[in-house]
Write a protein that holds these residues in place. Sequence first.
Motif, PDB file in Angstrom:
ATOM      1  N   GLN A 450       0.851  -1.182   0.000  1.00 29.37           N
ATOM      2  CA  GLN A 450       0.000   0.000   0.000  1.00 29.37           C
ATOM      3  C   GLN A 450       0.889   1.235   0.000  1.00 29.37           C
ATOM      4  O   GLN A 450       1.686   1.437   0.916  1.00 29.37           O
ATOM      5  CB  GLN A 450      -0.932   0.015   1.213  1.00 29.37           C
ATOM      6  N   VAL A 451       0.755   2.042  -1.042  1.00 28.32           N
ATOM      7  CA  VAL A 451       1.660   3.163  -1.260  1.00 28.32           C
ATOM      8  C   VAL A 451       0.882   4.473  -1.166  1.00 28.32           C
ATOM      9  O   VAL A 451      -0.182   4.619  -1.788  1.00 28.32           O
ATOM     10  CB  VAL A 451       2.337   3.074  -2.642  1.00 28.32           C
ATOM     11  N   THR A 452       1.426   5.408  -0.410  1.00 25.81           N
ATOM     12  CA  THR A 452       0.884   6.756  -0.356  1.00 25.81           C
ATOM     13  C   THR A 452       1.847   7.697  -1.064  1.00 25.81           C
ATOM     14  O   THR A 452       3.015   7.795  -0.691  1.00 25.81           O
ATOM     15  CB  THR A 452       0.675   7.221   1.087  1.00 25.81           C
ATOM     16  N   VAL A 453       1.337   8.353  -2.112  1.00 21.21           N
ATOM     17  CA  VAL A 453       2.114   9.348  -2.850  1.00 21.21           C
ATOM     18  C   VAL A 453       1.710  10.726  -2.329  1.00 21.21           C
ATOM     19  O   VAL A 453       0.520  11.055  -2.277  1.00 21.21           O
ATOM     20  CB  VAL A 453       1.855   9.249  -4.362  1.00 21.21           C
ATOM     21  N   THR A 454       2.707  11.521  -1.948  1.00 19.93           N
ATOM     22  CA  THR A 454       2.456  12.863  -1.418  1.00 19.93           C
ATOM     23  C   THR A 454       3.187  13.887  -2.261  1.00 19.93           C
ATOM     24  O   THR A 454       4.376  13.728  -2.556  1.00 19.93           O
ATOM     25  CB  THR A 454       2.943  12.974   0.035  1.00 19.93           C
ATOM     26  N   THR A 502      -3.464   7.393  -2.239  1.00 18.00           N
ATOM     27  CA  THR A 502      -3.077   6.067  -1.746  1.00 18.00           C
ATOM     28  C   THR A 502      -3.639   5.002  -2.671  1.00 18.00           C
ATOM     29  O   THR A 502      -4.796   5.086  -3.097  1.00 18.00           O
ATOM     30  CB  THR A 502      -3.589   5.855  -0.313  1.00 18.00           C
ATOM     31  N   LEU A 503      -2.802   4.023  -2.975  1.00 14.48           N
ATOM     32  CA  LEU A 503      -3.247   2.926  -3.831  1.00 14.48           C
ATOM     33  C   LEU A 503      -2.538   1.642  -3.426  1.00 14.48           C
ATOM     34  O   LEU A 503      -1.452   1.671  -2.822  1.00 14.48           O
ATOM     35  CB  LEU A 503      -2.988   3.221  -5.297  1.00 14.48           C
ATOM     36  N   LEU A 504      -3.164   0.518  -3.759  1.00 16.29           N
ATOM     37  CA  LEU A 504      -2.608  -0.791  -3.454  1.00 16.29           C
ATOM     38  C   LEU A 504      -1.928  -1.347  -4.695  1.00 16.29           C
ATOM     39  O   LEU A 504      -2.545  -1.454  -5.757  1.00 16.29           O
ATOM     40  CB  LEU A 504      -3.719  -1.742  -2.996  1.00 16.29           C
ATOM     41  N   LEU A 505      -0.655  -1.700  -4.556  1.00 12.96           N
ATOM     42  CA  LEU A 505       0.106  -2.297  -5.647  1.00 12.96           C
ATOM     43  C   LEU A 505       0.146  -3.807  -5.450  1.00 12.96           C
ATOM     44  O   LEU A 505       0.691  -4.291  -4.445  1.00 12.96           O
ATOM     45  CB  LEU A 505       1.527  -1.750  -5.692  1.00 12.96           C
ATOM     46  N   PRO A 506      -0.388  -4.595  -6.373  1.00 12.34           N
ATOM     47  CA  PRO A 506      -0.290  -6.051  -6.249  1.00 12.34           C
ATOM     48  C   PRO A 506       1.162  -6.496  -6.345  1.00 12.34           C
ATOM     49  O   PRO A 506       2.037  -5.758  -6.831  1.00 12.34           O
ATOM     50  CB  PRO A 506      -1.095  -6.563  -7.448  1.00 12.34           C
ATOM     51  N   PRO A 507       1.458  -7.723  -5.915  1.00 14.18           N
ATOM     52  CA  PRO A 507       2.796  -8.262  -6.184  1.00 14.18           C
ATOM     53  C   PRO A 507       3.049  -8.294  -7.686  1.00 14.18           C
ATOM     54  O   PRO A 507       2.106  -8.343  -8.493  1.00 14.18           O
ATOM     55  CB  PRO A 507       2.730  -9.684  -5.612  1.00 14.18           C
TER      56      PRO A 507
END
Length: 520
Positions: A450-454, A502-507
């Motif tokens: 789970q990545v948060t870009v700011t 924020t978005l979820l990156l799959p493997p």
Amino acid sequence: MTQSQSGSPATPAQASVALHTGRTIGEISPLIFGGFAEHMGRCIYEGIYDPESPLSDERGLRTDVMAALRETNYRIMRYPGGNFVSGYRWTDGIGPKADRPRRRALAWRSIETNQFGPHEFMDFARELGTEPMWAVNLGTGSIQEAADLVEYMNLPTGTLYSDLRAANGQQEPYGVKYWCLGNEMDGPWQIGQMDAATYAEKAVQASKLMRWMDPSIKTIACGSSATSMPGYPDWDLTVLNHAYDQIDYFSMHHYAANPYPTVSNTERLPLDTDSYLASSIHFAEHADTLAAAIRVAKAKNRSKRDVHLCWDEWNVWYRAKGGDGDWSEAPHILEEEYNLEDALVVATWLNTFLNKADVVKIACIAQIVNVIAPLMTRRDAMFRQTIFYPLTLFSNHAAGHALAALVRAPIHDTKRYGGVSQLDVSASFDEATGRGATFLVNRSQTEPLQVTVTWENGAPQAVTHAWQMSGPDPLAGNSFEAPDAVTAQAIAAPVLDGAHATLLLPPLSFTTLLSQHPQP
């Protein structure tokens, strides 16, 4: 996704990416989105040029291939080699096609018909809207022959070779700007192999004579053929020290592999996908080493000029080895079949180009059709390989300046590189349009992220588009039977929460985000 003991999904690991549109690495050269078309296998014949195909136009250019190449938006195209150029006589490919000689192309043990030559390539480049980059033969060729080619391509009529160009149907000069001074001249496989000092002197004299013919051109000297060469980086230091003030760019080549080859390149090792997906560690070290060599040569020469890196051969290549064409026309050699993990490595390579935007100013994927290429053809059809998608997304959306992203992410172990960030990132911002792009690769084979870009200096107006390619099988690929098995798909763009998204990156995933920012 991992499961907790109760059976519910576990919370994914967290990562953050901090961007500031004023924190830049360097201006992104559009020429890093380049290709390479060599007379090798089926790249030219049965690739971009196939008069016998029902899909070709009246010039023999494959219309489906041309459309796909335009999708990728190649800005520069290297030609005609590669190893091929070290035995190539450019005069074979001009004049009436019926009069052009058939020759043995020793580099790939094939028959060259010369039905596609300088004029056909320039027609192709113009149709594609790409900048041509010509390599001259410094193997069997002389510096005079190199200068004669510059005259033929670039000078107004009134002398022997410019008049010959006009007689062959092209009155106005072509104006080719970028010129490679040979190819991989340190390699024992190369026709006319030389030591570094001998090559450096020939490159200097060729560049000097070519520039006297046309002072507007830019020349590119050969670096080491690979970091695994015994002479690396001494070759590079020798050539740079001697040739620095006579060149504009310095070439570098590398091909990624899973597993990384042994020194002998004969022992077969088991697959090591974790290390393979961390190959950008090696890419960055390669660029850093040659950038340092350039700085040393500039200081030793007391020069005021800048020389930049030209990564004019790069790609994944390790399965379809063996380049013996058995003296046939357009032999089916080196036709690599790409998969998901290859596409992710290509994405991290493009991340590297952005993250080294201050020093890497030209890059050419090798090659563009059939031979270790994003596109595969047969006479009546074509499909896009997995590596087509990251290349196309970067080429069409990375512009302006590369941003220095501050990344915090979990570390996972690799056999080759030790601890490596699970998340590989690059970003760009074009002040003229207010458009930003962020490129994210989740290297893990099993763990989502789970990545948060700011955006630290203020929120964009919106995250406007998002694309993603992913899947559970790193070895899955495309084919004529299943051309769309692994592609980049449009996904819902993450909603802004203030200056955060924020978005979820799959493997095993590559994700592209586009953002629109207020313009000054």
